[in-house]
Write a protein that holds these residues in place. Structure first.
Motif, PDB file in Angstrom:
ATOM      1  N   ILE A 219       0.369  -3.446  -6.889  1.00 25.56           N
ATOM      2  CA  ILE A 219       0.119  -4.845  -6.533  1.00 25.56           C
ATOM      3  C   ILE A 219      -0.579  -5.562  -7.691  1.00 25.56           C
ATOM      4  CG2 ILE A 219      -1.137  -6.366  -4.951  1.00 25.56           C
ATOM      5  CD1 ILE A 219      -0.744  -4.212  -2.785  1.00 25.56           C
ATOM      6  N   ALA A 220      -1.526  -4.868  -8.327  1.00 27.27           N
ATOM      7  CA  ALA A 220      -2.230  -5.446  -9.477  1.00 27.27           C
ATOM      8  C   ALA A 220      -1.255  -5.760 -10.605  1.00 27.27           C
ATOM      9  CB  ALA A 220      -3.311  -4.481  -9.960  1.00 27.27           C
ATOM     10  N   GLU A 221      -0.303  -4.869 -10.815  1.00 25.22           N
ATOM     11  CA  GLU A 221       0.696  -5.079 -11.872  1.00 25.22           C
ATOM     12  C   GLU A 221       1.604  -6.257 -11.543  1.00 25.22           C
ATOM     13  OE1 GLU A 221       4.302  -2.588 -14.097  1.00 25.22           O
ATOM     14  OE2 GLU A 221       3.027  -1.613 -12.606  1.00 25.22           O
ATOM     15  N   THR A 222       1.993  -6.371 -10.283  1.00 24.67           N
ATOM     16  CA  THR A 222       2.874  -7.468  -9.869  1.00 24.67           C
ATOM     17  C   THR A 222       2.233  -8.828 -10.104  1.00 24.67           C
ATOM     18  OG1 THR A 222       3.943  -6.108  -8.174  1.00 24.67           O
ATOM     19  CG2 THR A 222       4.097  -8.497  -7.906  1.00 24.67           C
TER      20      THR A 222
ATOM     21  N   THR B  77      -7.996  -4.229 -11.961  1.00 23.09           N
ATOM     22  CA  THR B  77      -8.219  -3.214 -10.929  1.00 23.09           C
ATOM     23  C   THR B  77      -9.355  -3.625 -10.000  1.00 23.09           C
ATOM     24  OG1 THR B  77      -7.481  -1.479 -12.450  1.00 23.09           O
ATOM     25  CG2 THR B  77      -8.771  -0.780 -10.533  1.00 23.09           C
ATOM     26  N   GLY B  78     -10.391  -4.229 -10.569  1.00 19.18           N
ATOM     27  CA  GLY B  78     -11.513  -4.667  -9.751  1.00 19.18           C
ATOM     28  C   GLY B  78     -11.132  -5.787  -8.793  1.00 19.18           C
ATOM     29  N   LYS B  79     -10.318  -6.708  -9.268  1.00 20.97           N
ATOM     30  CA  LYS B  79      -9.954  -7.863  -8.445  1.00 20.97           C
ATOM     31  C   LYS B  79      -8.980  -7.510  -7.338  1.00 20.97           C
ATOM     32  CE  LYS B  79      -8.508 -12.697  -8.774  1.00 20.97           C
ATOM     33  NZ  LYS B  79      -8.091 -13.797  -9.673  1.00 20.97           N
ATOM     34  N   VAL B  80      -8.074  -6.579  -7.603  1.00 21.62           N
ATOM     35  CA  VAL B  80      -7.051  -6.261  -6.603  1.00 21.62           C
ATOM     36  C   VAL B  80      -7.663  -5.642  -5.347  1.00 21.62           C
ATOM     37  CG1 VAL B  80      -6.500  -3.877  -7.302  1.00 21.62           C
ATOM     38  CG2 VAL B  80      -4.698  -5.359  -6.375  1.00 21.62           C
ATOM     39  N   GLY B  81      -8.886  -5.133  -5.472  1.00 22.22           N
ATOM     40  CA  GLY B  81      -9.571  -4.586  -4.303  1.00 22.22           C
ATOM     41  C   GLY B  81      -9.828  -5.625  -3.224  1.00 22.22           C
ATOM     42  N   GLN B  82      -9.719  -6.906  -3.588  1.00 29.77           N
ATOM     43  CA  GLN B  82      -9.889  -7.972  -2.600  1.00 29.77           C
ATOM     44  C   GLN B  82      -8.836  -7.892  -1.498  1.00 29.77           C
ATOM     45  OE1 GLN B  82      -9.996 -11.812  -4.549  1.00 29.77           O
ATOM     46  NE2 GLN B  82     -11.476 -11.121  -6.074  1.00 29.77           N
ATOM     47  N   VAL B  83      -7.712  -7.275  -1.814  1.00 27.27           N
ATOM     48  CA  VAL B  83      -6.654  -7.097  -0.817  1.00 27.27           C
ATOM     49  C   VAL B  83      -7.159  -6.226   0.340  1.00 27.27           C
ATOM     50  CG1 VAL B  83      -4.375  -6.064  -0.436  1.00 27.27           C
ATOM     51  CG2 VAL B  83      -4.795  -7.428  -2.483  1.00 27.27           C
TER      52      VAL B  83
ATOM     53  N   VAL C  77      -3.825 -12.156  -0.710  1.00 28.72           N
ATOM     54  CA  VAL C  77      -5.141 -11.977  -0.092  1.00 28.72           C
ATOM     55  C   VAL C  77      -5.187 -12.685   1.265  1.00 28.72           C
ATOM     56  CG1 VAL C  77      -7.602 -12.533  -0.294  1.00 28.72           C
ATOM     57  CG2 VAL C  77      -6.353 -11.654  -2.273  1.00 28.72           C
ATOM     58  N   LEU C  78      -4.652 -13.899   1.317  1.00 24.26           N
ATOM     59  CA  LEU C  78      -4.634 -14.654   2.571  1.00 24.26           C
ATOM     60  C   LEU C  78      -3.816 -13.931   3.636  1.00 24.26           C
ATOM     61  CD1 LEU C  78      -5.094 -17.141   4.358  1.00 24.26           C
ATOM     62  CD2 LEU C  78      -3.111 -18.203   3.230  1.00 24.26           C
ATOM     63  N   PHE C  79      -2.629 -13.466   3.257  1.00 20.78           N
ATOM     64  CA  PHE C  79      -1.755 -12.817   4.231  1.00 20.78           C
ATOM     65  C   PHE C  79      -2.310 -11.464   4.677  1.00 20.78           C
ATOM     66  CE2 PHE C  79       1.953 -15.300   2.172  1.00 20.78           C
ATOM     67  CZ  PHE C  79       1.687 -16.393   2.991  1.00 20.78           C
ATOM     68  N   ARG C  80      -3.033 -10.789   3.792  1.00 22.69           N
ATOM     69  CA  ARG C  80      -3.669  -9.534   4.199  1.00 22.69           C
ATOM     70  C   ARG C  80      -4.811  -9.803   5.180  1.00 22.69           C
ATOM     71  NH1 ARG C  80      -1.601  -5.045   4.765  1.00 22.69           N
ATOM     72  NH2 ARG C  80      -3.555  -3.944   4.391  1.00 22.69           N
ATOM     73  N   PHE C  81      -5.511 -10.904   4.972  1.00 20.97           N
ATOM     74  CA  PHE C  81      -6.542 -11.299   5.941  1.00 20.97           C
ATOM     75  C   PHE C  81      -5.901 -11.543   7.306  1.00 20.97           C
ATOM     76  CE2 PHE C  81      -8.619 -14.807   8.204  1.00 20.97           C
ATOM     77  CZ  PHE C  81      -9.887 -14.278   8.400  1.00 20.97           C
ATOM     78  N   LEU C  82      -4.791 -12.276   7.304  1.00 28.11           N
ATOM     79  CA  LEU C  82      -4.092 -12.557   8.561  1.00 28.11           C
ATOM     80  C   LEU C  82      -3.547 -11.272   9.188  1.00 28.11           C
ATOM     81  CD1 LEU C  82      -2.135 -15.797   7.535  1.00 28.11           C
ATOM     82  CD2 LEU C  82      -4.205 -15.637   8.928  1.00 28.11           C
ATOM     83  N   SER C  83      -3.102 -10.342   8.346  1.00 28.64           N
ATOM     84  CA  SER C  83      -2.580  -9.067   8.853  1.00 28.64           C
ATOM     85  C   SER C  83      -3.656  -8.271   9.580  1.00 28.64           C
ATOM     86  CB  SER C  83      -2.013  -8.224   7.701  1.00 28.64           C
ATOM     87  OG  SER C  83      -0.910  -8.854   7.094  1.00 28.64           O
ATOM     88  N   GLY C  84      -4.905  -8.451   9.152  1.00 30.75           N
ATOM     89  CA  GLY C  84      -6.000  -7.726   9.788  1.00 30.75           C
ATOM     90  C   GLY C  84      -6.419  -8.300  11.132  1.00 30.75           C
ATOM     91  N   LEU C  85      -6.058  -9.547  11.398  1.00 28.31           N
ATOM     92  CA  LEU C  85      -6.514 -10.204  12.630  1.00 28.31           C
ATOM     93  C   LEU C  85      -6.152  -9.439  13.904  1.00 28.31           C
ATOM     94  CD1 LEU C  85      -5.829 -13.994  11.832  1.00 28.31           C
ATOM     95  CD2 LEU C  85      -8.022 -12.794  11.815  1.00 28.31           C
TER      96      LEU C  85
END
Length: 401
Positions: free
Chosen positions: A42-45, A50-56, A108-116
């Motif tokens: 995902i980070a590559e895409t 590496t630090g920022k992609v953890g926000q997912v 990040v937004l869609f992963r937040f929604l996925s967690g709901l």
């Protein structure tokens, strides 16, 4: 519906119902845990660090914590079958959107929604299973619903990772979305209609005023942080301390999944009346296990054994749920959502606590000591819950006399 409030359906229908509910927990386990090994892709895409992609990962956990109470408050009187179909539909929609994300911010937004829907589905599905169970066997039925997640760690996550590495991480999320669509149809077709048990939102929320529930929730928040502390940094331990090839990490993850499945099966057979005692025993076992992990890391086979036993501790999830249900006199849907928030808080606390080891230059396997401290904190919460429980029993006995 029987006189004691249990739903009466045939034995074969119960099996199919529990299987249908477990498909949902399988998909939730897949969408939560499979993204972790996909982070480099995902980070590559999206060309992020590496630090920022953890926000997912953080976004998903935040979605769980927000969504669990929110959705339970919005659906207090909704038929439980309809609610589960709604939550499965959300899993379908939001994972589909995640697969189509055009930017990192959208991801990040869609992963937040996925967690709901995560906590709401889990809480509702576990309670659905409990209401089908014979007297004293709610832990067993809830463990069968929870088994979907443990199986996901054995089969689903490795397959999704393989798909992501060889085709695209997007297709792995499409797979989750497609599975959720099928789950919607199956849940609607198979599940019996089950009315909400609560007496309204205000009365359901009143259970939160009960001081007995909070130490038990604390077991989930603090104690389970020990599991996630070790699980998060297991790969680092294997590469830097055990010094094995990278493919051993996948083997360890499968072993962890097998352990969680076995633990879920074993602890699922615990009778409701002894869930509190078993919880304390398992927490003590975990403290010893975490300390053992430090030395086990020097030998891969010893480490695999400890990883298996650590995975088995996840079976405590349904035991704690049953423990809460015995204490709380109502508002079980709220309790279920609250417990899911607790476990996802542990998912955040464990890695943060474990990072102390790396920030201070210790070896990766020393996370075992941090994990032991967290398990010990969970045991303290257990002791508090036992003391409070005995005090309440004494008060009730004095009133009765």
């Amino acid at each position: 519906m029987s006189a004691n409030g249990k739903q009466v359906i045939s034995h074969s229908s119960i099996g199919l119902t529990l299987f249908s509910l477990a498909i949902g927990t399988f998909l939730l386990g897949l969408t939560e845990f499979s993204v972790m090994p996909m982070l480099p892709l995902i980070a590559e895409t999206f060309n992020v660090s590496t630090g920022k992609v953890g926000q997912v990962i953080s976004a998903y956990a935040a979605g769980v914590v927000v969504g669990a109470p929110l959705l339970m408050m919005l659906t207090p009187k909704m038929n439980r079958r309809s609610a589960l179909v709604l939550f499965a539909a959300m899993i379908f929609a939001f994972n589909g959107l995640s697969a189509l994300a055009g930017s990192f911010e959208q991801m990040v937004l869609f992963r937040f929604l996925s967690g709901l829907p995560h906590g709401a589905y889990f809480g509702t599905a576990l309670l659905f299973g409990a209401r089908l169970a014979p007297e004293g066997r709610s832990t067993l039925y809830m463990s069968r619903v929870f088994s979907g997640l443990t199986i996901a760690t054995i089969v689903g996550v490795p397959l999704a990772t393989l798909l992501a590495q060889n085709i695209s991480w997007r297709w792995a999320l499409v797979l989750v979305s497609a599975g959720a669509f099928i789950a919607c149809l199956l849940l609607w077709r198979v599940l019996p209609s089950l009315e909400a048990e609560g007496e309204g939102l205000k009365k359901d929320l009143a259970v939160l005023k009960d001081p007995l529930i909070w130490p038990i929730v604390g077991i989930g928040v603090i104690g389970f942080g020990g599991v996630f502390c070790l699980y998060t940094y297991l790969a680092d331990t294997m590469l830097s301390v055990t010094k094995v090839p990278e493919y051993y990490i996948s083997i360890a993850m499968v072993i962890f999944g097998v352990g969680s499945t076995v633990g879920n099966w074993l602890l699922g057979h615990v009778r409701d009346r002894v869930v509190a005692k078993v919880t304390g025993m398992v927490l003590l076992y975990c403290i010893v296990l975490a300390i053992t992990y430090v030395q086990a890391a020097t030998n891969v086979w010893f480490l695999f054994l400890v990883v298996f036993l650590l995975g088995a501790s996840l079976g405590l999830t349904t035991v704690i749920q049953a423990m809460l249900m015995r204490v709380a006199k109502g508002g079980h849907a709220v309790i279920g959502a609250l417990l899911q928030c607790a476990f996802n808080s542990a998912n955040a606390i464990g890695p943060v606590a474990g990072s102390y080891i790396f920030l201070n230059g210790y070896a990766a396997n020393d996370t075992g000591y941090i994990s032991a401290i967290l398990f010990a904190g969970g045991f303290v919460m257990w002791l508090v819950s036992r003391i409070q429980g005995r005090q309440r029993n004494q008060e009730l006995e004095s009133v009765g006399s």
